[in-house]
Scaffold this motif. Sequence first.
Motif, PDB file in Angstrom:
ATOM      1  N   GLY A   1       0.781  -1.225   0.000  1.00 57.28           N
ATOM      2  CA  GLY A   1       0.000   0.000   0.000  1.00 57.28           C
ATOM      3  C   GLY A   1       0.813   1.275   0.000  1.00 57.28           C
ATOM      4  O   GLY A   1       0.247   2.371  -0.109  1.00 57.28           O
ATOM      5  N   PHE A   2       2.137   1.157   0.128  1.00 57.74           N
ATOM      6  CA  PHE A   2       2.983   2.344   0.143  1.00 57.74           C
ATOM      7  C   PHE A   2       3.345   2.759  -1.293  1.00 57.74           C
ATOM      8  O   PHE A   2       3.429   1.925  -2.193  1.00 57.74           O
ATOM      9  CB  PHE A   2       4.252   2.100   0.954  1.00 57.74           C
TER      10      PHE A   2
ATOM     11  N   ASP B   1       8.720  -5.531  -6.496  1.00 52.95           N
ATOM     12  CA  ASP B   1       9.448  -4.660  -5.559  1.00 52.95           C
ATOM     13  C   ASP B   1       9.090  -4.927  -4.101  1.00 52.95           C
ATOM     14  O   ASP B   1       9.791  -4.466  -3.204  1.00 52.95           O
ATOM     15  CB  ASP B   1       9.159  -3.187  -5.879  1.00 52.95           C
ATOM     16  N   VAL B   2       7.992  -5.644  -3.874  1.00 51.55           N
ATOM     17  CA  VAL B   2       7.502  -5.828  -2.506  1.00 51.55           C
ATOM     18  C   VAL B   2       8.538  -6.532  -1.644  1.00 51.55           C
ATOM     19  O   VAL B   2       8.788  -6.148  -0.494  1.00 51.55           O
ATOM     20  CB  VAL B   2       6.177  -6.607  -2.505  1.00 51.55           C
ATOM     21  N   SER B   3       9.167  -7.574  -2.186  1.00 55.87           N
ATOM     22  CA  SER B   3      10.114  -8.354  -1.379  1.00 55.87           C
ATOM     23  C   SER B   3      11.292  -7.512  -0.930  1.00 55.87           C
ATOM     24  O   SER B   3      11.750  -7.626   0.218  1.00 55.87           O
ATOM     25  CB  SER B   3      10.605  -9.571  -2.175  1.00 55.87           C
TER      26      SER B   3
ATOM     27  N   ARG C   1     -10.082   3.053   8.839  1.00 54.89           N
ATOM     28  CA  ARG C   1      -9.945   3.091   7.382  1.00 54.89           C
ATOM     29  C   ARG C   1      -8.691   3.869   6.988  1.00 54.89           C
ATOM     30  O   ARG C   1      -8.004   3.520   6.031  1.00 54.89           O
ATOM     31  CB  ARG C   1     -11.178   3.742   6.752  1.00 54.89           C
ATOM     32  N   THR C   2      -8.403   4.919   7.754  1.00 59.89           N
ATOM     33  CA  THR C   2      -7.212   5.716   7.478  1.00 59.89           C
ATOM     34  C   THR C   2      -5.946   4.969   7.859  1.00 59.89           C
ATOM     35  O   THR C   2      -4.936   5.023   7.140  1.00 59.89           O
ATOM     36  CB  THR C   2      -7.271   7.044   8.251  1.00 59.89           C
ATOM     37  N   TYR C   3      -5.988   4.261   8.985  1.00 56.74           N
ATOM     38  CA  TYR C   3      -4.834   3.497   9.474  1.00 56.74           C
ATOM     39  C   TYR C   3      -5.250   2.024   9.603  1.00 56.74           C
ATOM     40  O   TYR C   3      -5.606   1.561  10.692  1.00 56.74           O
ATOM     41  CB  TYR C   3      -4.363   4.039  10.816  1.00 56.74           C
ATOM     42  N   PRO C   4      -5.186   1.269   8.525  1.00 52.96           N
ATOM     43  CA  PRO C   4      -5.704  -0.108   8.542  1.00 52.96           C
ATOM     44  C   PRO C   4      -4.928  -1.076   9.431  1.00 52.96           C
ATOM     45  O   PRO C   4      -5.435  -2.155   9.745  1.00 52.96           O
ATOM     46  CB  PRO C   4      -5.611  -0.527   7.070  1.00 52.96           C
TER      47      PRO C   4
END
Length: 270
Positions: A4-5, A13-15, A145-148
């Motif tokens: 999500g970033f 790229d996630v790893s 919702r803002t900070y899941p």
Amino acid sequence: MVKGFDVVKNPQDVSFYAGLLLSSYAICQAITIMYWGPLSDRIGRRPTLLMGLTGDLATFVLFGLSKSYKWAIITRSLNGLFAGNSAVVKSVVAEISDDSNRPRMMALLPLMWNIGAVAGSAIGGLLADPANQYPSIFGRFDILRTYPYLLPCLVGSLTTTFGLVVGLFKLKETLVIEPAVPDVVTQEASIATETTHLVSTAPQQPGEPLPAQSMLSLLTPTSKFVMATNVLMCLAIAMGDQIYPIFAASAPADGGLGFSTRDIGISLSY
């Protein structure tokens, strides 16, 4: 979480970014772990542990407020700085035990760690992004919702809060400075037992303070072997713990399992 970033441009790229985030904790913990012990020798075990718990509580909640990769890296690194005082716990256990029960008491530390790893993985998977997982219960809370990832961090911090309260009201100082007793060296000293010193000590006169030892003086052949074994064991465990979530979260087209956060958390608890 890393997906999500905004730093992640494609799934491959996630790893990399996930590994960097996870390693930031371990690096900062390794940097400070050698300083928490001497600090506890100066100010006591109890205040050192309470400082670490307070810092861990604050930084863990701040980590749950992450909305950017930079914030996540900073808060996770700060969390690692305070986690370095975990070594002080072993000193406390050694000081409140004796030769008759010390092995059993030391065995409780990894037992508690594993219980926490099982429960923490399940809590993290079940409570991550609660507004979407359980919209009928948490959907009306805009903050979730803002900070899941705030809710699992808040629930996890309850254990730290409990430990902090117990430490404030129940934990007694265990550091007792006693006159040094000269060691008697015999021919059998070359045979290591549970009570054998890993680092040789020179005979001391009663009441004489122990001399300061450099880091190099601690690297005896026995301590080198113990540390090398521990490094290899931790390396294998860390590789398994960190690679599996990335593998499980990756899409099947990329060779992964395509698990959701909930499924990953539950599978890690087994």
